[in-house]
Design an enzyme around this catalytic site. Structure first.
Site, short mmCIF file in Angstrom:
data_model
loop_
_atom_site.label_atom_id
_atom_site.label_comp_id
_atom_site.label_asym_id
_atom_site.label_seq_id
_atom_site.Cartn_x
_atom_site.Cartn_y
_atom_site.Cartn_z
CG LEU A 183 -1.99 -0.84 1.45
CD1 LEU A 183 -2.51 -0.52 2.94
CD2 LEU A 183 -3.00 -0.50 0.52
CG HIS A 184 2.61 3.20 -2.95
ND1 HIS A 184 2.31 2.09 -3.61
CD2 HIS A 184 2.95 4.24 -3.97
CE1 HIS A 184 2.42 2.24 -5.06
NE2 HIS A 184 2.88 3.68 -5.03
#
Ligand code: UD1
Length: 370
Positions: free
Chosen positions: A207-208
């Site tokens: 996740l980013h």
């Protein structure tokens, strides 16, 4: 004719490496430029080592910062590089890949300096203007002479936006070139044993995206969903620096197994052996499709619909109930794998052939849409 090949951030390195190799394999002169958008060992250094990418001929060292600052610094530094390293009027091509701020910056500078510009991964559209990458994609395409599309949907988008047929080239996916070339090395990595994981016995998470990690309640809810999944199967989560920072900023603690960002080979090994990936990364949507591993995209949209129509990807958003239903469905009935047209490991060769073949053509500018 000289080819300025732009490397900038983590998702770019595996895209530019096979292009540099294919151009050099035809005896063409390449200049590798690292803008320094990503700069440390885990986000940049390890990729050069593992992919056998030579050290950049020029390093612009722009570093991190807000969008305009970062984009502006790349533009200034790249313009200076061209002014000092390239004779005005000599033909050259600037090759940009992907959709990061450096892609946008170098495409604009190349066009304004009178060079040909080639955009690899042209035509992808999420139709989500809140995504910084969508702005980068659209503008990079608009100033490019050569539009190298990874999939038929990208070609359709470009046609619908009025680009000329002679600008658009369906070449396949350069990321898959690198994946297929390195798959065996990746599968021999000791990471599975080191982490005590079994083949097909865990979920991989990344996740980013700002939309997922910058807003505290959204990040908290996603982490809670992943913790729920971790009660069913082990979850491993290599954490991007932005996400690590946001977890701290929002005071979010988790029982999830957090890892440092992995290198390229470990990332492929962890994807290939996973039961499923849950991600907001564009690259992982593509790599899991190429590997035939189920993928849940934790976003409301994707600019890579071919991974859904032809691959293993499902776009599930960020609602806990939808995410739960989706991973339960995968555990019960894993999707069948399929590979999109031309995702065959030869995209970079096609790009190099087209560029080499086009060297003699009269100058075409992308100014006139049809
Ligand atoms: C950028 C790209 C995104 C891509 C992602 C992959 C844009 C608009 N975004 O987002 O498309 O998917 O890279 O990672 O271009 N940092 C480090 N080391 C580094 C680089 C960054 O620790 O080598 C930290 C910095 O604290 C920085 C944060 O990571 O503030 C975020 O990096 P940044 O380059 O701003 O954007 P990404 O979120 O990585």
């Amino acid at each position: 004719m000289k080819f300025f090949c732009i490397a900038a951030a983590r998702p770019n390195f595996m895209k530019i490496a096979p292009i540099v190799a294919a151009l050099e394999g035809r005896g063409l002169e390449t200049t590798l430029v690292h803008t320094g958008q990503h700069y440390d060992e885990v986000m940049s250094g390890v990729f050069f080592e593992e992919l056998g990418l030579r050290q950049p001929d020029h390093h612009l060292e722009v570093g991190s910062g807000p969008h305009s600052y970062q984009t502006g610094r790349v533009m200034e530094a790249f313009e200076h590089l061209l002014a000092t390293n390239h004779r005005t009027g000599d033909p050259a091509v600037v090759i940009t890949v992907g959709d990061v701020n450096s892609t946008l910056a170098c495409s604009i500078v190349g066009a304004k300096s009178g060079l040909f510009v080639a955009h690899v991964e042209a035509g992808l559209r999420s139709r989500d203007w809140t995504m910084p990458e969508e702005v980068n994609r659209v503008v990079a395409d608009r100033v490019s002479d050569f539009l190298f599309a990874p999939s038929a949907d990208a070609v359709d988008n470009l046609r619908a936006e009025g680009y000329r047929t002679d600008q658009i080239h369906l070449v396949g996916n350069v990321m898959v070139d690198t994946l297929l070339a390195n798959r065996e090395r990746a599968m021999n990595r000791p990471i599975m044993d080191e982490l005590g994981l079994t083949v097909g016995g865990y979920a991989l998470v990344t996740l980013h995206r700002p939309s997922n990690v910058d807003h505290g309640p959204t990040l908290r809810s996603l982490i809670a969903s992943l913790e729920e999944l971790s009660e069913r199967i082990p979850v491993v989560f290599p954490v991007h620096p932005r996400t690590r920072q946001r977890l701290a900023d929002h005071g979010i603690e988790t029982t999830l197994r957090l890892l440092e960002p992995t290198g390229y080979l470990d990332s492929i090994c962890l994807q290939a052996n996973a039961t499923m990936a849950l991600t907001d990364s564009g690259g992982i949507q593509e790599e899991t499709t190429a590997l035939g591993v189920p993928c849940l995209t934790l976003r409301e949209n994707t600019e890579r619909p071919v991974t859904v129509t032809h691959g293993t990807n499902k776009v599930v958003g960020t609602e806990p109930a939808t995410i739960r239903r989706a991973w339960r469905e995968i555990l019960a009935h894993p999707p069948t794998a399929g590979r999109p047209e031309l995702w065959d490991g030869r995209a970079s060769e096609r790009i190099a052939d087209i560029l080499a073949g086009a060297l003699d053509i009269p100058r075409l500018r992308p100014t006139d849409l049809v």
